[in-house]
Design a protein around this motif. Structure first.
Motif, PDB file in Angstrom:
ATOM      1  N   THR A   2       0.835  -1.187   0.000  1.00 38.81           N
ATOM      2  CA  THR A   2       0.000   0.000   0.000  1.00 38.81           C
ATOM      3  C   THR A   2       0.875   1.244   0.000  1.00 38.81           C
ATOM      4  O   THR A   2       1.770   1.386   0.823  1.00 38.81           O
ATOM      5  CB  THR A   2      -0.904   0.025   1.243  1.00 38.81           C
ATOM      6  OG1 THR A   2      -1.713  -1.143   1.236  1.00 38.81           O
ATOM      7  CG2 THR A   2      -1.784   1.254   1.231  1.00 38.81           C
ATOM      8  N   GLN A  32      -7.252   6.326  -1.480  1.00 38.00           N
ATOM      9  CA  GLN A  32      -5.889   5.847  -1.272  1.00 38.00           C
ATOM     10  C   GLN A  32      -5.542   4.811  -2.336  1.00 38.00           C
ATOM     11  O   GLN A  32      -6.349   3.933  -2.634  1.00 38.00           O
ATOM     12  CB  GLN A  32      -5.757   5.219   0.112  1.00 38.00           C
ATOM     13  CG  GLN A  32      -4.348   4.737   0.433  1.00 38.00           C
ATOM     14  CD  GLN A  32      -4.222   4.288   1.873  1.00 38.00           C
ATOM     15  OE1 GLN A  32      -5.076   4.594   2.697  1.00 38.00           O
ATOM     16  NE2 GLN A  32      -3.171   3.563   2.178  1.00 38.00           N
ATOM     17  N   PRO A  33      -4.357   4.910  -2.927  1.00 39.81           N
ATOM     18  CA  PRO A  33      -3.959   3.930  -3.943  1.00 39.81           C
ATOM     19  C   PRO A  33      -3.485   2.628  -3.306  1.00 39.81           C
ATOM     20  O   PRO A  33      -2.768   2.639  -2.306  1.00 39.81           O
ATOM     21  CB  PRO A  33      -2.815   4.634  -4.676  1.00 39.81           C
ATOM     22  CG  PRO A  33      -2.223   5.534  -3.647  1.00 39.81           C
ATOM     23  CD  PRO A  33      -3.354   5.965  -2.750  1.00 39.81           C
ATOM     24  N   ILE A  34      -3.905   1.522  -3.884  1.00 42.97           N
ATOM     25  CA  ILE A  34      -3.512   0.204  -3.392  1.00 42.97           C
ATOM     26  C   ILE A  34      -3.091  -0.650  -4.583  1.00 42.97           C
ATOM     27  O   ILE A  34      -3.787  -0.708  -5.594  1.00 42.97           O
ATOM     28  CB  ILE A  34      -4.671  -0.487  -2.647  1.00 42.97           C
ATOM     29  CG1 ILE A  34      -5.075   0.326  -1.415  1.00 42.97           C
ATOM     30  CG2 ILE A  34      -4.302  -1.912  -2.252  1.00 42.97           C
ATOM     31  CD1 ILE A  34      -6.292  -0.210  -0.702  1.00 42.97           C
ATOM     32  N   GLN A  35      -1.960  -1.292  -4.461  1.00 39.56           N
ATOM     33  CA  GLN A  35      -1.517  -2.233  -5.484  1.00 39.56           C
ATOM     34  C   GLN A  35      -1.859  -3.642  -5.001  1.00 39.56           C
ATOM     35  O   GLN A  35      -1.298  -4.120  -4.018  1.00 39.56           O
ATOM     36  CB  GLN A  35      -0.007  -2.116  -5.719  1.00 39.56           C
ATOM     37  CG  GLN A  35       0.500  -2.969  -6.872  1.00 39.56           C
ATOM     38  CD  GLN A  35       0.029  -2.445  -8.219  1.00 39.56           C
ATOM     39  OE1 GLN A  35       0.318  -1.309  -8.580  1.00 39.56           O
ATOM     40  NE2 GLN A  35      -0.700  -3.257  -8.955  1.00 39.56           N
ATOM     41  N   VAL A  36      -2.799  -4.276  -5.673  1.00 42.51           N
ATOM     42  CA  VAL A  36      -3.240  -5.614  -5.268  1.00 42.51           C
ATOM     43  C   VAL A  36      -2.384  -6.650  -5.990  1.00 42.51           C
ATOM     44  O   VAL A  36      -2.363  -6.702  -7.222  1.00 42.51           O
ATOM     45  CB  VAL A  36      -4.735  -5.828  -5.594  1.00 42.51           C
ATOM     46  CG1 VAL A  36      -5.190  -7.195  -5.108  1.00 42.51           C
ATOM     47  CG2 VAL A  36      -5.578  -4.726  -4.965  1.00 42.51           C
ATOM     48  N   ARG A  40      -7.666 -10.380  -8.507  1.00 46.04           N
ATOM     49  CA  ARG A  40      -8.876  -9.751  -7.976  1.00 46.04           C
ATOM     50  C   ARG A  40     -10.132 -10.434  -8.526  1.00 46.04           C
ATOM     51  O   ARG A  40     -10.187 -10.773  -9.709  1.00 46.04           O
ATOM     52  CB  ARG A  40      -8.892  -8.269  -8.345  1.00 46.04           C
ATOM     53  CG  ARG A  40      -7.752  -7.478  -7.728  1.00 46.04           C
ATOM     54  CD  ARG A  40      -7.635  -6.093  -8.348  1.00 46.04           C
ATOM     55  NE  ARG A  40      -8.854  -5.315  -8.161  1.00 46.04           N
ATOM     56  CZ  ARG A  40      -9.093  -4.159  -8.776  1.00 46.04           C
ATOM     57  NH1 ARG A  40      -8.202  -3.663  -9.624  1.00 46.04           N
ATOM     58  NH2 ARG A  40     -10.227  -3.514  -8.556  1.00 46.04           N
ATOM     59  N   GLY A 130     -11.071  -6.968   2.972  1.00 49.60           N
ATOM     60  CA  GLY A 130      -9.761  -6.957   2.330  1.00 49.60           C
ATOM     61  C   GLY A 130      -9.740  -7.595   0.959  1.00 49.60           C
ATOM     62  O   GLY A 130      -8.680  -7.980   0.460  1.00 49.60           O
ATOM     63  N   TYR A 132     -10.609  -6.937  -3.023  1.00 47.43           N
ATOM     64  CA  TYR A 132     -10.760  -5.765  -3.890  1.00 47.43           C
ATOM     65  C   TYR A 132     -11.248  -6.188  -5.280  1.00 47.43           C
ATOM     66  O   TYR A 132     -10.450  -6.516  -6.161  1.00 47.43           O
ATOM     67  CB  TYR A 132      -9.423  -5.028  -3.995  1.00 47.43           C
ATOM     68  CG  TYR A 132      -8.892  -4.591  -2.653  1.00 47.43           C
ATOM     69  CD1 TYR A 132      -9.344  -3.422  -2.057  1.00 47.43           C
ATOM     70  CD2 TYR A 132      -7.952  -5.364  -1.968  1.00 47.43           C
ATOM     71  CE1 TYR A 132      -8.876  -3.019  -0.815  1.00 47.43           C
ATOM     72  CE2 TYR A 132      -7.479  -4.974  -0.726  1.00 47.43           C
ATOM     73  CZ  TYR A 132      -7.940  -3.802  -0.154  1.00 47.43           C
ATOM     74  OH  TYR A 132      -7.478  -3.412   1.074  1.00 47.43           O
ATOM     75  N   LEU A 208      -3.188   0.458 -10.742  1.00 49.02           N
ATOM     76  CA  LEU A 208      -3.267   0.869  -9.347  1.00 49.02           C
ATOM     77  C   LEU A 208      -4.736   1.073  -8.989  1.00 49.02           C
ATOM     78  O   LEU A 208      -5.499   1.669  -9.753  1.00 49.02           O
ATOM     79  CB  LEU A 208      -2.496   2.174  -9.159  1.00 49.02           C
ATOM     80  CG  LEU A 208      -2.062   2.550  -7.739  1.00 49.02           C
ATOM     81  CD1 LEU A 208      -1.104   1.510  -7.176  1.00 49.02           C
ATOM     82  CD2 LEU A 208      -1.396   3.922  -7.756  1.00 49.02           C
ATOM     83  N   TRP A 210      -7.747   2.634  -6.686  1.00 51.36           N
ATOM     84  CA  TRP A 210      -8.036   3.768  -5.805  1.00 51.36           C
ATOM     85  C   TRP A 210      -9.283   3.451  -4.984  1.00 51.36           C
ATOM     86  O   TRP A 210     -10.344   3.168  -5.530  1.00 51.36           O
ATOM     87  CB  TRP A 210      -8.259   5.036  -6.624  1.00 51.36           C
ATOM     88  CG  TRP A 210      -7.036   5.469  -7.371  1.00 51.36           C
ATOM     89  CD1 TRP A 210      -6.675   5.114  -8.632  1.00 51.36           C
ATOM     90  CD2 TRP A 210      -5.996   6.321  -6.883  1.00 51.36           C
ATOM     91  NE1 TRP A 210      -5.479   5.694  -8.969  1.00 51.36           N
ATOM     92  CE2 TRP A 210      -5.038   6.446  -7.913  1.00 51.36           C
ATOM     93  CE3 TRP A 210      -5.786   6.992  -5.682  1.00 51.36           C
ATOM     94  CZ2 TRP A 210      -3.893   7.209  -7.778  1.00 51.36           C
ATOM     95  CZ3 TRP A 210      -4.639   7.761  -5.546  1.00 51.36           C
ATOM     96  CH2 TRP A 210      -3.709   7.867  -6.584  1.00 51.36           C
ATOM     97  N   LEU A 213     -11.062   4.706   1.499  1.00 47.31           N
ATOM     98  CA  LEU A 213     -10.944   3.904   2.713  1.00 47.31           C
ATOM     99  C   LEU A 213     -11.720   4.482   3.892  1.00 47.31           C
ATOM    100  O   LEU A 213     -12.146   3.739   4.782  1.00 47.31           O
ATOM    101  CB  LEU A 213      -9.468   3.745   3.089  1.00 47.31           C
ATOM    102  CG  LEU A 213      -8.627   2.891   2.125  1.00 47.31           C
ATOM    103  CD1 LEU A 213      -7.194   2.804   2.610  1.00 47.31           C
ATOM    104  CD2 LEU A 213      -9.219   1.494   1.979  1.00 47.31           C
TER     105      LEU A 213
END
Length: 217
Positions: A2, A32-36, A40, A130, A132, A208, A210, A213
């Protein structure tokens, strides 16, 4: 991983009324950017198309390398408020069908995208756990939905489809994550649509993510 970076954007809620169309701006939403790193799961809108799309996407032998699904199960009354159980939009009090978080995680652990029959109402609950999802909105070519009838698997008439599309349009604009829309101009037949969906899934997996949160706390 993250990234600890924040981005502010404007969003729109589209309100559908019988004889008018209004747009309202949400002033600010912090995302907030999250790299999964794991595959997914995928949710389709409108959800009436989900079963037909999943059946088609799993048909080619090579699709089994990337995709799998979770068969909806009958959910007992005592489990329906469990936050790790997600009910299908078509569920009724007499027959509630749903998918468990564990089933979704089992597919993810196989390094595959889990194609879900769940509706948009399950997105926020998945995020809280958790998970995405990739949300793909498919806009019909016209109000008669002729090009999509093959995917309805006998589950909806034109009037029902129109109502679901309108309801989903409103839900999409309030999701706490960005979604991808397949415009009518991007496909001309079912095969084109399936190819476009595969391409979206692969591109969204690399992108990425978004997420708003604050809504999930």
């Amino acid at each position: 991983m993250t990234l600890l970076i924040f981005f502010v954007y404007y969003g729109k809620i589209k309100m559908h009324e019988p004889k008018c169309h209004e747009e309202h701006l949400i002033p600010y939403s912090m995302v907030q950017p999250i790299q999964v790193m794991t595959k997914r799961p995928v949710i389709f809108s409108p959800s009436l198309l989900s079963r037909g799309l999943i059946e088609r996407l799993l048909q080619p032998a090579e699709s089994g390398l990337d995709f799998n699904t979770c068969q909806p199960e009958l959910i007992q009354a005592t489990e329906r408020n469990d936050k790790s159980v997600f009910l299908l939009d078509a569920s009724t009090p007499e027959q509630a069908l749903g998918i468990s978080l564990q089933s979704i995680q089992d597919v993810i652990s196989q390094d595959k995208h889990c194609l879900l029959e769940l509706g948009l109402s399950s997105v926020e609950g998945l995020l809280r756990q958790g998970v995405y999802p990739i949300v793909i909105n498919i806009r019909p070519k016209n109000k008669k939905h002729k090009k999509l009838k093959k995917l309805l698997t006998g589950r909806g008439e034109d009037g029902v489809m129109e109502e679901v599309c309108q309801a989903d349009e409103q839900k999409l604009e309030t999701l706490p994550l960005l979604y991808h829309t397949l415009e009518p101009s991007t496909w001309s037949c079912t095969e084109d649509l399936l190819l476009a969906i595969r391409n979206v899934i692969h591109s969204q997996q690399k992108a990425l993510l978004w997420v708003e949160l604050e809504r999930l706390q």
